[in-house]
Design a protein around this motif. Sequence first.
Motif, PDB file in Angstrom:
ATOM      1  N   ALA A 386       0.850  -1.189   0.000  1.00 45.05           N
ATOM      2  CA  ALA A 386       0.000   0.000   0.000  1.00 45.05           C
ATOM      3  C   ALA A 386       0.882   1.234   0.000  1.00 45.05           C
ATOM      4  O   ALA A 386       1.880   1.283   0.731  1.00 45.05           O
ATOM      5  CB  ALA A 386      -0.916   0.004   1.227  1.00 45.05           C
ATOM      6  N   GLY A 387       0.526   2.231  -0.841  1.00 45.88           N
ATOM      7  CA  GLY A 387       1.351   3.426  -0.922  1.00 45.88           C
ATOM      8  C   GLY A 387       0.535   4.665  -1.205  1.00 45.88           C
ATOM      9  O   GLY A 387      -0.640   4.598  -1.589  1.00 45.88           O
ATOM     10  N   ALA A 388       1.148   5.813  -0.987  1.00 43.28           N
ATOM     11  CA  ALA A 388       0.519   7.105  -1.258  1.00 43.28           C
ATOM     12  C   ALA A 388       1.605   8.091  -1.659  1.00 43.28           C
ATOM     13  O   ALA A 388       2.692   8.092  -1.074  1.00 43.28           O
ATOM     14  CB  ALA A 388      -0.242   7.609  -0.035  1.00 43.28           C
ATOM     15  N   VAL A 389       1.298   8.904  -2.672  1.00 42.17           N
ATOM     16  CA  VAL A 389       2.246   9.884  -3.191  1.00 42.17           C
ATOM     17  C   VAL A 389       1.728  11.284  -2.900  1.00 42.17           C
ATOM     18  O   VAL A 389       0.512  11.534  -2.947  1.00 42.17           O
ATOM     19  CB  VAL A 389       2.459   9.694  -4.714  1.00 42.17           C
ATOM     20  N   ILE A 390       2.620  12.184  -2.587  1.00 37.58           N
ATOM     21  CA  ILE A 390       2.242  13.559  -2.278  1.00 37.58           C
ATOM     22  C   ILE A 390       1.397  14.127  -3.415  1.00 37.58           C
ATOM     23  O   ILE A 390       1.786  14.073  -4.582  1.00 37.58           O
ATOM     24  CB  ILE A 390       3.489  14.445  -2.068  1.00 37.58           C
ATOM     25  N   GLY A 391       0.222  14.649  -3.065  1.00 41.42           N
ATOM     26  CA  GLY A 391      -0.632  15.324  -4.034  1.00 41.42           C
ATOM     27  C   GLY A 391      -1.436  14.417  -4.928  1.00 41.42           C
ATOM     28  O   GLY A 391      -2.117  14.900  -5.838  1.00 41.42           O
ATOM     29  N   THR A 459       8.035  -3.432   5.432  1.00 41.18           N
ATOM     30  CA  THR A 459       9.212  -2.896   4.749  1.00 41.18           C
ATOM     31  C   THR A 459       8.843  -1.610   4.027  1.00 41.18           C
ATOM     32  O   THR A 459       7.847  -1.579   3.288  1.00 41.18           O
ATOM     33  CB  THR A 459       9.779  -3.909   3.741  1.00 41.18           C
ATOM     34  N   VAL A 460       9.606  -0.547   4.270  1.00 42.20           N
ATOM     35  CA  VAL A 460       9.400   0.719   3.566  1.00 42.20           C
ATOM     36  C   VAL A 460      10.103   0.612   2.214  1.00 42.20           C
ATOM     37  O   VAL A 460      11.336   0.544   2.144  1.00 42.20           O
ATOM     38  CB  VAL A 460       9.967   1.902   4.379  1.00 42.20           C
ATOM     39  N   THR A 461       9.331   0.570   1.124  1.00 40.44           N
ATOM     40  CA  THR A 461       9.898   0.399  -0.221  1.00 40.44           C
ATOM     41  C   THR A 461       9.928   1.702  -1.020  1.00 40.44           C
ATOM     42  O   THR A 461      10.548   1.754  -2.092  1.00 40.44           O
ATOM     43  CB  THR A 461       9.088  -0.653  -0.998  1.00 40.44           C
ATOM     44  N   ARG A 462       9.251   2.739  -0.506  1.00 44.10           N
ATOM     45  CA  ARG A 462       9.294   4.039  -1.171  1.00 44.10           C
ATOM     46  C   ARG A 462       9.081   5.123  -0.136  1.00 44.10           C
ATOM     47  O   ARG A 462       8.282   4.944   0.795  1.00 44.10           O
ATOM     48  CB  ARG A 462       8.221   4.123  -2.256  1.00 44.10           C
ATOM     49  N   CYS A 463       9.787   6.220  -0.277  1.00 50.40           N
ATOM     50  CA  CYS A 463       9.671   7.311   0.689  1.00 50.40           C
ATOM     51  C   CYS A 463       9.986   8.630  -0.020  1.00 50.40           C
ATOM     52  O   CYS A 463      10.824   8.671  -0.937  1.00 50.40           O
ATOM     53  CB  CYS A 463      10.650   7.083   1.843  1.00 50.40           C
ATOM     54  N   GLY A 464       9.305   9.671   0.388  1.00 45.52           N
ATOM     55  CA  GLY A 464       9.576  10.971  -0.198  1.00 45.52           C
ATOM     56  C   GLY A 464       9.006  12.082   0.655  1.00 45.52           C
ATOM     57  O   GLY A 464       8.184  11.853   1.552  1.00 45.52           O
ATOM     58  N   TYR A 465       9.433  13.319   0.361  1.00 47.09           N
ATOM     59  CA  TYR A 465       8.992  14.452   1.166  1.00 47.09           C
ATOM     60  C   TYR A 465       9.072  15.727   0.335  1.00 47.09           C
ATOM     61  O   TYR A 465       9.647  15.741  -0.772  1.00 47.09           O
ATOM     62  CB  TYR A 465       9.839  14.587   2.427  1.00 47.09           C
ATOM     63  N   SER A 466       8.503  16.809   0.871  1.00 48.52           N
ATOM     64  CA  SER A 466       8.562  18.121   0.234  1.00 48.52           C
ATOM     65  C   SER A 466       9.031  19.119   1.288  1.00 48.52           C
ATOM     66  O   SER A 466       8.249  19.565   2.133  1.00 48.52           O
ATOM     67  CB  SER A 466       7.177  18.515  -0.302  1.00 48.52           C
ATOM     68  N   ALA A 467      10.328  19.456   1.229  1.00 51.02           N
ATOM     69  CA  ALA A 467      10.886  20.384   2.215  1.00 51.02           C
ATOM     70  C   ALA A 467      10.471  21.815   1.878  1.00 51.02           C
ATOM     71  O   ALA A 467      10.403  22.195   0.695  1.00 51.02           O
ATOM     72  CB  ALA A 467      12.408  20.273   2.221  1.00 51.02           C
ATOM     73  N   PRO A 468      10.148  22.630   2.860  1.00 52.82           N
ATOM     74  CA  PRO A 468      10.163  22.332   4.307  1.00 52.82           C
ATOM     75  C   PRO A 468       8.791  21.976   4.847  1.00 52.82           C
ATOM     76  O   PRO A 468       8.569  22.015   6.044  1.00 52.82           O
ATOM     77  CB  PRO A 468      10.643  23.659   4.887  1.00 52.82           C
ATOM     78  N   SER A 469       7.833  21.636   3.952  1.00 54.79           N
ATOM     79  CA  SER A 469       6.438  21.435   4.384  1.00 54.79           C
ATOM     80  C   SER A 469       6.236  20.128   5.129  1.00 54.79           C
ATOM     81  O   SER A 469       5.435  20.038   6.073  1.00 54.79           O
ATOM     82  CB  SER A 469       5.508  21.465   3.163  1.00 54.79           C
ATOM     83  N   THR A 470       6.963  19.068   4.730  1.00 52.00           N
ATOM     84  CA  THR A 470       6.765  17.753   5.354  1.00 52.00           C
ATOM     85  C   THR A 470       7.219  17.771   6.808  1.00 52.00           C
ATOM     86  O   THR A 470       8.304  18.270   7.131  1.00 52.00           O
ATOM     87  CB  THR A 470       7.544  16.673   4.587  1.00 52.00           C
ATOM     88  N   THR A 471       6.399  17.197   7.682  1.00 45.32           N
ATOM     89  CA  THR A 471       6.713  17.103   9.110  1.00 45.32           C
ATOM     90  C   THR A 471       6.634  15.648   9.558  1.00 45.32           C
ATOM     91  O   THR A 471       6.157  14.774   8.818  1.00 45.32           O
ATOM     92  CB  THR A 471       5.739  17.932   9.955  1.00 45.32           C
ATOM     93  N   ALA A 472       7.068  15.402  10.773  1.00 44.53           N
ATOM     94  CA  ALA A 472       6.950  14.057  11.338  1.00 44.53           C
ATOM     95  C   ALA A 472       5.494  13.629  11.435  1.00 44.53           C
ATOM     96  O   ALA A 472       5.157  12.453  11.278  1.00 44.53           O
ATOM     97  CB  ALA A 472       7.615  14.003  12.710  1.00 44.53           C
ATOM     98  N   GLY A 473       4.621  14.595  11.678  1.00 42.49           N
ATOM     99  CA  GLY A 473       3.199  14.286  11.786  1.00 42.49           C
ATOM    100  C   GLY A 473       2.620  13.709  10.510  1.00 42.49           C
ATOM    101  O   GLY A 473       1.673  12.919  10.557  1.00 42.49           O
ATOM    102  N   ASP A 474       3.183  14.082   9.342  1.00 42.84           N
ATOM    103  CA  ASP A 474       2.690  13.525   8.088  1.00 42.84           C
ATOM    104  C   ASP A 474       2.935  12.022   8.020  1.00 42.84           C
ATOM    105  O   ASP A 474       2.050  11.248   7.630  1.00 42.84           O
ATOM    106  CB  ASP A 474       3.374  14.222   6.902  1.00 42.84           C
ATOM    107  N   PHE A 475       4.123  11.598   8.389  1.00 45.72           N
ATOM    108  CA  PHE A 475       4.415  10.164   8.387  1.00 45.72           C
ATOM    109  C   PHE A 475       3.636   9.439   9.479  1.00 45.72           C
ATOM    110  O   PHE A 475       3.167   8.307   9.277  1.00 45.72           O
ATOM    111  CB  PHE A 475       5.920   9.930   8.565  1.00 45.72           C
TER     112      PHE A 475
END
Length: 573
Positions: A386-391, A459-475
Amino acid sequence: MSILNLGIVAHVDAGKTSLTERLLFEAGAIDRLGSVDAGSTQTDTLELERRRGITIKSAVATFAIGATTVNLIDTPGHPDFIAEVERALRVLDGAVLVLSAVEGVQAQTRVLLRTLDRLRVPALLFVNKTDRTGADPDRAIAPIPSAVPMWHDHAEALAERDDEALAAYLAGEPIPPAVLRRLTHSAAVRPAYRGSAITGEGIAELTAAITEHLPKAQQDARAPLRATVFKIDRDHAAHVRVFSGRIQVRDQIGRQKVTRVVPDSLAAGQIGRVYGLKGLRIGDTIGAGHRAEPQIFAPPTMETTVEPVDAGQRRRLHAALSELAEQDPLINLRLDEEAGRLSVSLYGEIQKEVIRDTLLGEYDLRVTFGETVTVHVERPAGTARAGAVIGRDGNPCTATLELLLEPGEGVHLAVPVEHIPLYVYKSTTAFHQALQRYVRDAFARGGPHGWDVEGARVTVTRCGYSAPSTTAGDFKRLVPLLLRRALTEAGTVVCAPVHSFTVEGPAAALSTMLGELPRYHATTETPQLDGHRFRVTGRVPSARLAALERALPGLTHGEGTLEAAFAGFRDQR
């Protein structure tokens, strides 16, 4: 002055609290003897303890025997409160196991004996209630191979266990006292004494043996700090046993500072209370790294829902139960957010009364309980991703994450370091540890069937972020959403708790026993016959264990014994 941290353990009603009271009285720590029946004992301070005449919470009392300071811990005897006994066992130098001279070795006595043996805790035996009709101290200790009755000539018994004792015995010389001390310290033997906590008979001999035969605490205050938390109060005071080093006010431990110590400082060997260290859990080790000790006894296998009588107090109830779970982690508070239900784990029905009375007396909350049910767990039946991409795809979080769920254990990273928001988590290790917490919390919320999830590898197979908007709370928000989808797709298997058991009884009852065990959904191995006795081992669903225990006397003409231990969760399909 030397220190001895001593536990008093027993099957319920063997006279453990009465013995504690007698030891305190004889040592001059209290002016008069209290009574369990009258609810006036020194260590049973809870209203429910006084009303029921049982110990629920471990209590510490201090007194002196000569030049030895004894920190005496009176533990519960009722199996519903076995977790309290576990916490005490972690901090003891030695123990006194109390037996009734009338009833002898009982169910909880066997559990405690096995545990003392496994942990190699030096212990004395005290056969209590010798003033009662039907008392037989020799019969009471007969099932305990390590017992050495000190009211008989014990030279031969020691000679059978030790070469030095054998040499002295064969030479017709007295066995040196150091031999008995050494054998007791190594838990090879359990010196047994007899008497009555009510009349005081035998107490002088037991008191002398406590300081002569049990080991004193090691008192190396210059070594690195190591202390174990065995109790937490509502005011967040941590009750600790210091094994090495010292704890003082203003000590820096990790990123926190000690704000208060009772007494003023704690050195190696001492027991006391420490304030200011937030986030501690029972079983944690302070110093030499914070770590939780492995659990000794089985976790609770029952659960019930808790509801406030006033529906408007649901939030207050959740906060109160959260505090109680901090004081007793095995309460295992669970919140079903969709149904709005609060559930707590139990060892038995008396715990309901304790929780109810505590919520009313300390929090002014009236509650009702649902039906007590057997705790199950869910395990993944297959593999899902299961996965989700920003936006995209309605992702509510400013984070990209893909998780692979499969049977197994642990949380694993399979992504490049540059895909991890190090400006948030500072290091891959911190990110990994955070994900472990998120996954653990998500699994504790329950799977598709509402039970905790275990036996899952993520297992985390994909990870990404948008600096500086991404926070720990998002994960933190995204992990449970993805795991819920993955668990639904993979499906789960509901597993029920099982106990391993051993039944012994007269050979004439074997065929009856084997014929009846399938009624309790028990599986058995090949029975063993030893003279006129049989022995059957196997496994039985935890939900049927109590019924089997109740039926045992009738199936074995009153001569059968049953020992059982939690053996995990099994697929019951």
